[in-house]
Enzyme design. Structure first.
Site, PDB file in Angstrom:
ATOM      1  N   GLY A  16      10.764  -2.069 -10.085  1.00 39.46           N
ATOM      2  CA  GLY A  16      11.938  -1.942  -9.210  1.00 39.46           C
ATOM      3  C   GLY A  16      12.568  -3.311  -9.003  1.00 39.46           C
ATOM      4  O   GLY A  16      11.865  -4.302  -8.885  1.00 39.46           O
ATOM      5  N   ARG A  77      11.424   0.639 -16.637  1.00 37.12           N
ATOM      6  CA  ARG A  77      10.041   1.125 -16.659  1.00 37.12           C
ATOM      7  C   ARG A  77       9.759   1.531 -18.105  1.00 37.12           C
ATOM      8  O   ARG A  77      10.666   1.950 -18.825  1.00 37.12           O
ATOM      9  CB  ARG A  77       9.877   2.296 -15.680  1.00 37.12           C
ATOM     10  N   ASP A 108       3.217  -4.420  -8.495  1.00 39.40           N
ATOM     11  CA  ASP A 108       1.832  -4.322  -8.966  1.00 39.40           C
ATOM     12  C   ASP A 108       1.698  -3.590 -10.298  1.00 39.40           C
ATOM     13  O   ASP A 108       0.803  -3.893 -11.081  1.00 39.40           O
ATOM     14  CB  ASP A 108       0.896  -3.759  -7.886  1.00 39.40           C
ATOM     15  N   THR A 131       9.340  -7.566  -4.944  1.00 40.60           N
ATOM     16  CA  THR A 131       9.485  -6.189  -4.470  1.00 40.60           C
ATOM     17  C   THR A 131       9.862  -6.222  -3.002  1.00 40.60           C
ATOM     18  O   THR A 131       9.336  -7.050  -2.254  1.00 40.60           O
ATOM     19  CB  THR A 131       8.192  -5.358  -4.671  1.00 40.60           C
ATOM     20  N   ASP A 133       9.128  -4.203  -0.750  1.00 42.11           N
ATOM     21  CA  ASP A 133       8.157  -3.558   0.152  1.00 42.11           C
ATOM     22  C   ASP A 133       7.146  -4.512   0.798  1.00 42.11           C
ATOM     23  O   ASP A 133       6.478  -4.140   1.752  1.00 42.11           O
ATOM     24  CB  ASP A 133       7.384  -2.469  -0.599  1.00 42.11           C
ATOM     25  N   ASP A 135       4.278  -5.295  -0.169  1.00 48.28           N
ATOM     26  CA  ASP A 135       3.003  -4.563  -0.128  1.00 48.28           C
ATOM     27  C   ASP A 135       1.988  -5.098  -1.138  1.00 48.28           C
ATOM     28  O   ASP A 135       1.124  -4.355  -1.609  1.00 48.28           O
ATOM     29  CB  ASP A 135       3.258  -3.060  -0.386  1.00 48.28           C
ATOM     30  N   ARG A 177       7.455   3.276   0.877  1.00 46.83           N
ATOM     31  CA  ARG A 177       6.692   4.503   0.587  1.00 46.83           C
ATOM     32  C   ARG A 177       5.241   4.354   1.010  1.00 46.83           C
ATOM     33  O   ARG A 177       4.627   5.274   1.508  1.00 46.83           O
ATOM     34  CB  ARG A 177       6.783   4.831  -0.902  1.00 46.83           C
TER      35      ARG A 177
HETATM   36  P1  ADP Z   1       6.366  -2.228 -10.195  1.00 50.33           P
HETATM   37  O1  ADP Z   1       6.082  -3.395 -11.068  1.00 50.33           O
HETATM   38  O2  ADP Z   1       7.583  -2.424  -9.350  1.00 50.33           O
HETATM   39  O3  ADP Z   1       5.144  -1.774  -9.410  1.00 50.33           O
HETATM   40  P2  ADP Z   1       5.988   0.050 -12.026  1.00 50.33           P
HETATM   41  O4  ADP Z   1       4.797   0.587 -11.307  1.00 50.33           O
HETATM   42  O5  ADP Z   1       7.000   1.031 -12.501  1.00 50.33           O
HETATM   43  O6  ADP Z   1       6.810  -1.018 -11.150  1.00 50.33           O
HETATM   44  O7  ADP Z   1       5.450  -0.785 -13.284  1.00 50.33           O
HETATM   45  C1  ADP Z   1       6.363  -1.411 -14.176  1.00 50.33           C
HETATM   46  C2  ADP Z   1       5.930  -1.195 -15.597  1.00 50.33           C
HETATM   47  O8  ADP Z   1       4.657  -1.835 -15.798  1.00 50.33           O
HETATM   48  C3  ADP Z   1       5.690   0.243 -16.017  1.00 50.33           C
HETATM   49  O9  ADP Z   1       6.884   0.919 -16.364  1.00 50.33           O
HETATM   50  C4  ADP Z   1       4.776   0.066 -17.235  1.00 50.33           C
HETATM   51  O10 ADP Z   1       5.543  -0.245 -18.381  1.00 50.33           O
HETATM   52  C5  ADP Z   1       3.965  -1.158 -16.859  1.00 50.33           C
HETATM   53  N1  ADP Z   1       2.627  -0.740 -16.391  1.00 50.33           N
HETATM   54  C6  ADP Z   1       2.268  -0.269 -15.168  1.00 50.33           C
HETATM   55  N2  ADP Z   1       0.948   0.041 -15.114  1.00 50.33           N
HETATM   56  C7  ADP Z   1       0.444  -0.246 -16.335  1.00 50.33           C
HETATM   57  C8  ADP Z   1      -0.853  -0.153 -16.940  1.00 50.33           C
HETATM   58  N3  ADP Z   1      -1.916   0.302 -16.259  1.00 50.33           N
HETATM   59  N4  ADP Z   1      -0.981  -0.537 -18.235  1.00 50.33           N
HETATM   60  C9  ADP Z   1       0.069  -1.009 -18.941  1.00 50.33           C
HETATM   61  N5  ADP Z   1       1.314  -1.115 -18.424  1.00 50.33           N
HETATM   62  C10 ADP Z   1       1.515  -0.757 -17.161  1.00 50.33           C
END
Ligand code: ADP
Length: 329
Positions: A16, A77, A108, A131, A133, A135, A177
């Site tokens: 995000g 993503r 994360d 982010t 949040d 968090d 959230r």
């Molecule tokens: P944020 O970084 O804001 O928490 P996301 O949870 O959507 O956002 O994670 C961003 C991107 O990181 C995901 O779209 C994916 O490509 C990658 N990602 C997240 N978790 C994993 C994982 N366990 N292994 C590999 N890539 C991951």
């Protein structure tokens, strides 16, 4: 002077978006330039890495962005990055361009992806928490949180201005959230009568009793700040529940939503992002990897991903919650 073997650092934003990410990109590019390292911008996060969307960024290419919300590198993503094959394509592209260090700006999920990429490739990488949040464990503040909270407070002030008639009750839903940081601090700064957050269970009955008391105490209007992850329902749901119980209140609902993600970053987020960008680059040049830049007790720190991802959370500030309750009467 750069004495490390790293010559090209790739930077990208992922997950995000958050206001202040541009200030972090600028800081990475200019810190690299200071240390005689090239910077490569990778667009659309891991998805762009897989598709080979990367090009050299010079110091001039990050001019006039420190004050801009969003991210010039765009966020995305990527489901395919979660697979070994997807990551192999991304790694091949990094190698093709000689990128031998990475700075990721995101949340994360982004860190988890980076951890996998380091395991698969051995390319050193450091992340910066971006982010709204707030968090993420291992840092007191994340980039974008201060701006988002200020935006929420400004909206609350505007809503209060319209609250001239008696017994008007406003439910204002803010982002969060899993985290009540924006909610608690915008509730304190906006003078709310109650705040509902995901980390604390509040029963609907106790909320209703409080609202009745404030109504009887002749308050001209009552503002309730609700984090979107509220366990007893969002702003709409709470408004419906109160209406079902009594016709006493004139209820209004405002859901701030993505409004909180945009806009020019505050001075705090710009300065935080600038410090974090420099710390990430210098961390890589000092041989650090698999860790996240954070700010703890006013100092820049590097915490290993293992610690951050190991079920740790950024605990809610209980004293702030107590303060919000005491001052709302
Ligand atoms: P944020 O970084 O804001 O928490 P996301 O949870 O959507 O956002 O994670 C961003 C991107 O990181 C995901 O779209 C994916 O490509 C990658 N990602 C997240 N978790 C994993 C994982 N366990 N292994 C590999 N890539 C991951």
């Amino acid at each position: 002077m750069n004495k490390s073997s790293i010559t090209k650092i790739g930077v990208f934003t992922s997950g995000g978006d958050a206001p202040g990410m541009n200030a972090a990109i600028r800081a990475v590019v200019r810190s690299c330039s200071y240390h005689n390292v090239e910077t490569w911008g990778i667009t659309r996060g891991y998805e762009g890495m897989i598709d080979g969307e990367m090009s050299k960024l010079g110091t001039r290419s990050v001019g006039n962005i420190i004050q801009r919300g969003g991210t010039i590198l765009k966020c995305a993503r990527s489901d395919s990055f979660k697979t070994k094959e997807g990551r192999a394509k991304a790694i091949a592209n990094l190698r093709k361009h000689g990128i031998d260090g990475l700075v990721a700006i995101g949340g994360d999920g982004t860190f988890r992806g980076l951890h996998e990429l380091i395991k698969d490739s051995g390319i050193p990488a450091i992340s910066i928490p971006g982010t709204i949040d707030n968090d993420i464990a291992g840092t007191d503040y994340t980039i974008g949180y201060d701006t988002a909270t200020n935006t929420a407070v400004e909206a609350i002030d505007r809503i209060r201005d319209t609250a001239l008639s008696h017994n008007r009750l406003f439910f204002i839903e803010v982002m969060g959230r899993h985290s009540g940081y924006i909610a608690i601090n915008s509730a304190i700064a906006g003078g709310a009568v109650a705040v509902i957050i995901p980390e604390e269970h509040t029963s609907f009955d106790s909320l209703y009793t409080l609202l009745e008391q404030t109504g009887k105490a002749n308050k001209k209007s009552s503002l309730v700040v609700v984090a979107e992850g509220s366990r007893i329902g969002g702003a709409m749901e709470l408004a419906r529940m109160v209406t079902e119980r009594s016709s006493y209140f004139d209820i209004k609902v405002t859901i701030l939503g993505h409004l909180q993600r945009g806009g020019s970053p505050t001075y705090f987020d710009r300065v935080l992002a600038s410090h974090m960008g420099l710390a990430a680059v210098e961390g890589l040049l000092q041989g650090k990897t698999d860790c996240m830049v954070g700010v703890q007790h006013g100092k820049m720190v590097l915490n290993p991903f293992e610690d951050i991802m190991n079920g740790q959370t950024h605990e809610i500030d209980r004293e702030a919650l107590r303060l919000a309750k005491i001052l709302s009467t």
